[in-house]
Design a protein around this motif. Sequence first.
Motif, PDB file in Angstrom:
ATOM      1  N   PHE A  31      -7.659   3.323  -9.642  1.00  0.00           N
ATOM      2  CA  PHE A  31      -8.827   3.477  -8.644  1.00  0.00           C
ATOM      3  C   PHE A  31      -8.277   3.785  -7.166  1.00  0.00           C
ATOM      4  O   PHE A  31      -7.573   3.321  -6.773  1.00  0.00           O
ATOM      5  CB  PHE A  31      -9.883   2.676  -9.060  1.00  0.00           C
ATOM      6  N   ASN A  32      -9.521   4.222  -6.336  1.00  0.00           N
ATOM      7  CA  ASN A  32      -9.098   4.314  -5.079  1.00  0.00           C
ATOM      8  C   ASN A  32      -9.502   2.955  -4.407  1.00  0.00           C
ATOM      9  O   ASN A  32     -10.742   2.610  -3.677  1.00  0.00           O
ATOM     10  CB  ASN A  32     -10.048   5.460  -4.407  1.00  0.00           C
ATOM     11  N   ASN A  33      -8.686   2.048  -4.584  1.00  0.00           N
ATOM     12  CA  ASN A  33      -9.029   0.783  -3.819  1.00  0.00           C
ATOM     13  C   ASN A  33      -7.746   0.504  -2.864  1.00  0.00           C
ATOM     14  O   ASN A  33      -6.752   0.943  -3.027  1.00  0.00           O
ATOM     15  CB  ASN A  33      -8.599  -0.470  -4.939  1.00  0.00           C
ATOM     16  N   GLY A  34      -8.338  -0.260  -1.597  1.00  0.00           N
ATOM     17  CA  GLY A  34      -7.150  -0.077  -0.722  1.00  0.00           C
ATOM     18  C   GLY A  34      -7.888  -0.500   0.700  1.00  0.00           C
ATOM     19  O   GLY A  34      -8.914  -1.099   0.928  1.00  0.00           O
TER      20      GLY A  34
ATOM     21  N   TYR B  97       0.878  -1.171  -0.075  1.00  0.00           N
ATOM     22  CA  TYR B  97      -0.038   0.078   0.126  1.00  0.00           C
ATOM     23  C   TYR B  97       0.876   1.271  -0.133  1.00  0.00           C
ATOM     24  O   TYR B  97       1.991   1.134   0.420  1.00  0.00           O
ATOM     25  CB  TYR B  97      -0.969   0.062   1.248  1.00  0.00           C
ATOM     26  N   GLU B  98       0.250   2.309  -0.487  1.00  0.00           N
ATOM     27  CA  GLU B  98       1.064   3.603  -0.371  1.00  0.00           C
ATOM     28  C   GLU B  98       0.612   4.154   0.932  1.00  0.00           C
ATOM     29  O   GLU B  98       0.148   3.550   1.775  1.00  0.00           O
ATOM     30  CB  GLU B  98       0.413   4.603  -1.466  1.00  0.00           C
ATOM     31  N   LYS B  99       1.664   5.178   1.118  1.00  0.00           N
ATOM     32  CA  LYS B  99       1.719   6.011   2.422  1.00  0.00           C
ATOM     33  C   LYS B  99       0.176   6.447   2.956  1.00  0.00           C
ATOM     34  O   LYS B  99      -0.699   6.814   2.058  1.00  0.00           O
ATOM     35  CB  LYS B  99       2.642   7.096   2.371  1.00  0.00           C
TER      36      LYS B  99
ATOM     37  N   GLU C  71      -3.828   0.712  -2.538  1.00  0.00           N
ATOM     38  CA  GLU C  71      -3.083  -0.238  -3.155  1.00  0.00           C
ATOM     39  C   GLU C  71      -2.259   0.102  -4.202  1.00  0.00           C
ATOM     40  O   GLU C  71      -2.483   1.245  -5.002  1.00  0.00           O
ATOM     41  CB  GLU C  71      -4.088  -1.158  -3.938  1.00  0.00           C
ATOM     42  N   VAL C  72      -1.151  -0.096  -4.330  1.00  0.00           N
ATOM     43  CA  VAL C  72       0.193   0.325  -5.246  1.00  0.00           C
ATOM     44  C   VAL C  72      -0.367  -0.254  -6.599  1.00  0.00           C
ATOM     45  O   VAL C  72      -0.855  -1.376  -6.668  1.00  0.00           O
ATOM     46  CB  VAL C  72       1.586  -0.370  -4.685  1.00  0.00           C
ATOM     47  N   GLY C  73      -0.116   0.648  -7.538  1.00  0.00           N
ATOM     48  CA  GLY C  73      -0.210   0.087  -9.027  1.00  0.00           C
ATOM     49  C   GLY C  73      -1.799   0.243  -9.460  1.00  0.00           C
ATOM     50  O   GLY C  73      -2.265  -0.513 -10.405  1.00  0.00           O
TER      51      GLY C  73
END
Length: 217
Positions: free
Chosen positions: A186-189, A147-149, A181-183
């Motif tokens: 969309f705003n998934n995470g 995941y991103e920061k 989520e990286v890559g």
Amino acid sequence: MKTGSMDECILVCVYYGPNGERLIRRGGRIANMFNCPMYVLTVDPQPKDEWDIEKSHYISAWKKIAEELGAEEFIVKYNEKRSVVKVICDVTKQKNVTQIVLGQTARSRWEEITKGSIVNVLLNELSFVDLHIVSVSRELEGQEGFYEKGIRAYLLEVSGGYRLCFNHTHLDKYQGIFYKEVGTDFNNGVFKFMKDNEMIEVLVIEDHVKDINERIN
């Protein structure tokens, strides 16, 4: 405040990351078993005004959990230039700590050989203290780098669930941290937030959370 066994005193050492809550709750169980005081300590080399939102969120969440478990004090050492081991040793002696709970270090085996293990140093410096080493679960280790920061975000209640947004309004239902989520475009995470003194993690799929009761295991 727990004063049933003044012969024992617990110190939980936490650092930023998903393992913090687990450490505090482990310390709480030990303190409850001995009916003794518990302290929670975190050490940071940065001044408080330089903390990012992710770090501030962890501290806020941990304080609530520590209060819920009856901790004597939540100790934060800001702008600390001493080594972490030195600070832990000083607090241990000041508070008459007899048992320390800390997480498994993230250092590689080579780093432990060349720089020394924090655990080994503590064992040498604090021979009168029992150490409880809590390992990071495989699930949490697997999330590192995926995941991103984290950034501050909100959940707005809408038809069919909740919608992720990044601007605060009076209609927001929950405030927390969103880890994208990286890559993905969309705003998934994952969205993490506090509810009833508990840290909750829910999946976000294309800006939406279906049900906050469907938590990540």
